[in-house]
Write a protein that holds these residues in place. Sequence first.
Motif, PDB file in Angstrom:
ATOM      1  N   ALA A  99      23.663   1.486  67.634  1.00 27.06           N
ATOM      2  CA  ALA A  99      24.524   0.387  67.193  1.00 27.06           C
ATOM      3  C   ALA A  99      25.895   0.481  67.855  1.00 27.06           C
ATOM      4  N   VAL A 100      26.434   1.679  67.898  1.00 28.56           N
ATOM      5  CA  VAL A 100      27.752   1.870  68.500  1.00 28.56           C
ATOM      6  C   VAL A 100      27.707   1.528  69.986  1.00 28.56           C
ATOM      7  N   SER A 101      26.639   1.956  70.655  1.00 30.08           N
ATOM      8  CA  SER A 101      26.516   1.692  72.085  1.00 30.08           C
ATOM      9  C   SER A 101      26.418   0.197  72.360  1.00 30.08           C
ATOM     10  N   ILE A 102      25.569  -0.478  71.564  1.00 26.76           N
ATOM     11  CA  ILE A 102      25.420  -1.926  71.756  1.00 26.76           C
ATOM     12  C   ILE A 102      26.750  -2.631  71.490  1.00 26.76           C
ATOM     13  N   ASN A 103      27.424  -2.159  70.464  1.00 26.24           N
ATOM     14  CA  ASN A 103      28.709  -2.730  70.109  1.00 26.24           C
ATOM     15  C   ASN A 103      29.731  -2.547  71.225  1.00 26.24           C
ATOM     16  N   PHE A 104      29.535  -1.493  72.018  1.00 24.14           N
ATOM     17  CA  PHE A 104      30.419  -1.258  73.156  1.00 24.14           C
ATOM     18  C   PHE A 104      30.031  -2.151  74.330  1.00 24.14           C
ATOM     19  N   ILE A 105      28.733  -2.288  74.571  1.00 21.10           N
ATOM     20  CA  ILE A 105      28.252  -2.965  75.785  1.00 21.10           C
ATOM     21  C   ILE A 105      28.390  -4.489  75.690  1.00 21.10           C
ATOM     22  N   ILE A 106      27.967  -5.063  74.551  1.00 20.73           N
ATOM     23  CA  ILE A 106      27.887  -6.531  74.461  1.00 20.73           C
ATOM     24  C   ILE A 106      29.193  -7.233  74.862  1.00 20.73           C
ATOM     25  N   PRO A 107      30.331  -6.855  74.297  1.00 20.52           N
ATOM     26  CA  PRO A 107      31.560  -7.580  74.681  1.00 20.52           C
ATOM     27  C   PRO A 107      31.858  -7.446  76.168  1.00 20.52           C
ATOM     28  N   ARG A 108      31.453  -6.350  76.774  1.00 22.95           N
ATOM     29  CA  ARG A 108      31.748  -6.129  78.184  1.00 22.95           C
ATOM     30  C   ARG A 108      30.795  -6.878  79.101  1.00 22.95           C
ATOM     31  N   LEU A 109      29.693  -7.382  78.545  1.00 24.81           N
ATOM     32  CA  LEU A 109      28.766  -8.190  79.349  1.00 24.81           C
ATOM     33  C   LEU A 109      29.289  -9.611  79.506  1.00 24.81           C
ATOM     34  N   LEU A 110      30.190  -9.992  78.544  1.00 23.08           N
ATOM     35  CA  LEU A 110      30.716 -11.357  78.604  1.00 23.08           C
ATOM     36  C   LEU A 110      31.629 -11.510  79.811  1.00 23.08           C
ATOM     37  N   PRO A 111      31.605 -12.707  80.430  1.00 25.96           N
ATOM     38  CA  PRO A 111      32.528 -12.936  81.545  1.00 25.96           C
ATOM     39  C   PRO A 111      33.981 -12.907  81.053  1.00 25.96           C
ATOM     40  N   GLY A 112      34.874 -12.427  81.881  1.00 23.89           N
ATOM     41  CA  GLY A 112      36.282 -12.337  81.495  1.00 23.89           C
ATOM     42  C   GLY A 112      36.511 -11.175  80.567  1.00 23.89           C
ATOM     43  N   ASP A 113      37.720 -10.983  80.124  1.00 25.43           N
ATOM     44  CA  ASP A 113      37.969  -9.949  79.130  1.00 25.43           C
ATOM     45  C   ASP A 113      39.022 -10.452  78.164  1.00 25.43           C
ATOM     46  N   PRO A 114      39.218  -9.788  77.094  1.00 31.49           N
ATOM     47  CA  PRO A 114      40.131 -10.267  76.062  1.00 31.49           C
ATOM     48  C   PRO A 114      41.552 -10.463  76.595  1.00 31.49           C
ATOM     49  N   VAL A 115      41.956  -9.601  77.491  1.00 26.94           N
ATOM     50  CA  VAL A 115      43.329  -9.693  77.992  1.00 26.94           C
ATOM     51  C   VAL A 115      43.513 -11.009  78.754  1.00 26.94           C
ATOM     52  N   GLN A 116      42.529 -11.280  79.613  1.00 26.69           N
ATOM     53  CA  GLN A 116      42.574 -12.523  80.385  1.00 26.69           C
ATOM     54  C   GLN A 116      42.641 -13.737  79.480  1.00 26.69           C
ATOM     55  N   THR A 117      41.751 -13.730  78.474  1.00 25.96           N
ATOM     56  CA  THR A 117      41.690 -14.865  77.564  1.00 25.96           C
ATOM     57  C   THR A 117      43.026 -15.068  76.866  1.00 25.96           C
TER      58      THR A 117
ATOM     59  N   PHE B   1      39.006  -6.781  68.858  1.00 24.69           N
ATOM     60  CA  PHE B   1      38.877  -5.420  68.311  1.00 24.69           C
ATOM     61  C   PHE B   1      38.525  -5.450  66.826  1.00 24.69           C
ATOM     62  N   VAL B   2      39.060  -6.458  66.152  1.00 26.22           N
ATOM     63  CA  VAL B   2      38.736  -6.570  64.725  1.00 26.22           C
ATOM     64  C   VAL B   2      37.261  -6.935  64.549  1.00 26.22           C
ATOM     65  N   ILE B   3      36.805  -7.916  65.351  1.00 26.77           N
ATOM     66  CA  ILE B   3      35.381  -8.306  65.268  1.00 26.77           C
ATOM     67  C   ILE B   3      34.502  -7.085  65.496  1.00 26.77           C
ATOM     68  N   GLN B   4      34.821  -6.369  66.593  1.00 32.19           N
ATOM     69  CA  GLN B   4      34.051  -5.183  66.943  1.00 32.19           C
ATOM     70  C   GLN B   4      34.055  -4.164  65.809  1.00 32.19           C
ATOM     71  N   GLY B   5      35.212  -3.965  65.273  1.00 33.62           N
ATOM     72  CA  GLY B   5      35.352  -2.975  64.194  1.00 33.62           C
ATOM     73  C   GLY B   5      34.558  -3.363  62.964  1.00 33.62           C
ATOM     74  N   VAL B   6      34.665  -4.636  62.566  1.00 36.58           N
ATOM     75  CA  VAL B   6      33.964  -5.070  61.353  1.00 36.58           C
ATOM     76  C   VAL B   6      32.452  -5.025  61.555  1.00 36.58           C
ATOM     77  N   VAL B   7      31.998  -5.515  62.722  1.00 43.27           N
ATOM     78  CA  VAL B   7      30.556  -5.501  62.992  1.00 43.27           C
ATOM     79  C   VAL B   7      30.036  -4.069  62.963  1.00 43.27           C
ATOM     80  N   LEU B   8      30.805  -3.178  63.601  1.00 42.53           N
ATOM     81  CA  LEU B   8      30.414  -1.769  63.593  1.00 42.53           C
ATOM     82  C   LEU B   8      30.310  -1.252  62.166  1.00 42.53           C
ATOM     83  N   MET B   9      31.308  -1.618  61.379  1.00 38.20           N
ATOM     84  CA  MET B   9      31.342  -1.193  59.976  1.00 38.20           C
ATOM     85  C   MET B   9      30.096  -1.701  59.226  1.00 38.20           C
ATOM     86  N   LEU B  10      29.763  -2.972  59.467  1.00 37.01           N
ATOM     87  CA  LEU B  10      28.602  -3.565  58.786  1.00 37.01           C
ATOM     88  C   LEU B  10      27.323  -2.833  59.176  1.00 37.01           C
TER      89      LEU B  10
END
Lengths: 334, 342
Positions: free
Chosen positions: A23-41, A301-310
Amino acid sequence: MNNELLRYIASRFAQLMLIVFVAVSINFIIPRLLPGDPVQTALARLQSTGGAQNLDIQAISASYRARYGLDAPLWQQYINYWSDLFTLDLGVSFANFPEQVSTMIGNALPWSVGLLTLATLIAFVTGSLLGARLAWPRSGPVIKSVVPLMMILTSIPFYLLAIILVYLFAVVLKWLPPAGGVDTTRIMRLDWATTEDVLRHALLPCLAIVLGNIGFWALGMRSQMVSVLGEDYITFAEAKGLHPRRIFIWYGMRNALLAQVTALALSLGSVVSGAVLVEVIFNYPGLGSLLYVAIRGQDYFVIQGVVLMLIVSLAVLLFIVDLLYPLLDPRIRR
Amino acid sequence: MATRTSSDPVLVVDKLSVHYQTSKGPAKAVNEVSFSLRPGERLGLIGESGSGKTTMGTALMRLTRPPGRIVSGSIMLDGRDLMTLSAGELREARLRDIALIPQGAMSALNPVMRLEEQMIDAIIAHRPGMRRAELVARVVELLRNVGLAPEVARRYPHELSGGMKQRAAMAIATSLSPKVIIADEPTSALDVVVQRQVMQTLGRLQDGLGAAVVLIGHDMGLIAQFADTVGVMYAGRLVEIGPVRQMIKSPKHPYTKLLVDSLPGIEVKQALTGIPGLPPPLVDLPPGCSFNPRCPFAFDRCRRETPLLLDAGPDQFAACHLYPEHSTLPPIPARVYQEALP
């Protein structure tokens, strides 16, 4: 026997660890598969509103990347991610900068855990008891007439039920507060007034979850109980001259409960995700509302954190159910 | 073979009828069955599937469940009519006075309770004041009586073999020394060797308790070895009852005769024969004798009038219009056996 039990616990624990790791690994990979990154957005949004220079943007972007460790190679990020997790560092919220995500989750968690545990337990226990009584041939017509009501309750999605409840009890009757976890003006203290306030606020969301789930547990238990009551050991128990109450509880319910606990384990996921909606409707200060707000504000980061928590809490709950199961069914202890 | 005691009967069943409510009307699974049992007597009830044996066994305990219902008759157990007892009195009578060894005893034990708890459960329901130590001692004694080791008490049913579960069920059934034991196919689903051991154990237990036993089954060989008296059931009725040797040597009812003839012999190798035709549906019994459509001797009266169970020889009773005019059953025409061949 004892050895078997230890091996069982060890294997379930290994399973828990595996789930958490994946779960932690997927939670790490999925956001990074998306085009762009949070900073850019974030910067793109900033750019479209303000008139910042291109050069400045580049500099800001680079500094942000360095700050969040996004300039490192992926494997380095992955290791950092793990080491951050062990120090409970889930990053910083964009929307509420510079608040720590772990702090936000820490504030929201008790509300969710309290509400969910209470509501699910009430729904499970009363639903199962009711279902068992529904299947018992000696139950009167009053109890049996509950079946259609249970069917209606299971077919209404419980966020809808929540809206109806808010309208009835908060808007029309004004008995209970429509939203929130506690009165906004209250200073939290460990005293009776605070407790009462919290309970009053929790009542409606709790009721929504209970009503939404009770039919599921009652109908499930009823069908289990009907098949258990047809078993030879029930007839034999009657032939032994046991009191009907004893047969009902220790020969009937005790066996029907096994499948109910399995169903509980299977439905925990939907219980948790369904509760997210209820929290949003009641603006309850739990993880669900936190997740909702974070998604709307693209607070990664909040989304990631909450999903991880769930995911982790779900895995832990399953682990607990797995540990309960051999206590209930001696045939599983291997 | 146990000798019969000529005391008063311990169980008298009189015109017992059990019907199942179906959409096509009542299915008469047990139809006005009467018999009596003396203390220590072993009665074997035999019949094919659907002849009402098991329904009869559960009805004797008043354990009939909807859609089944005992519509009439009385079950006098030691002078008390079970049909008139209140729910509480009935609970007290079960196991203490009349006990059941259920069909498929393999699944008669609660899978989530240790055997010991299930045995104590049964005893303490009737002896509320008994102390834990006494109960445990009693459990060990009961297990020893059926040939099981004391440590079996701590096991769960899934840790026992089929034969052990059957013995455990017998230990529970005999835990309060009942006057009547109803054993409903206690050896079904067991292999022949274990079957024999279980039947020996049952016989030994019964001798020790002096209880009367109703053994229900479809295995003529097994019943003939165990029982003193055999009752034959057909389509819900008791069609013949009498001492076991006599029944096999000279059956009086045509159905019994065909049943006995269908037993494979060891010495003479011959094609297996059956009984031509099928038993009638219980919701739509033929008028008169239920066996008349399959009976080689059926005449007009058989299609009009239901025969009563009457004297057909010393201690032997048959429900057939051939008696008492005839003293023995006429020979069965050879074509009947031919028809039954596949």
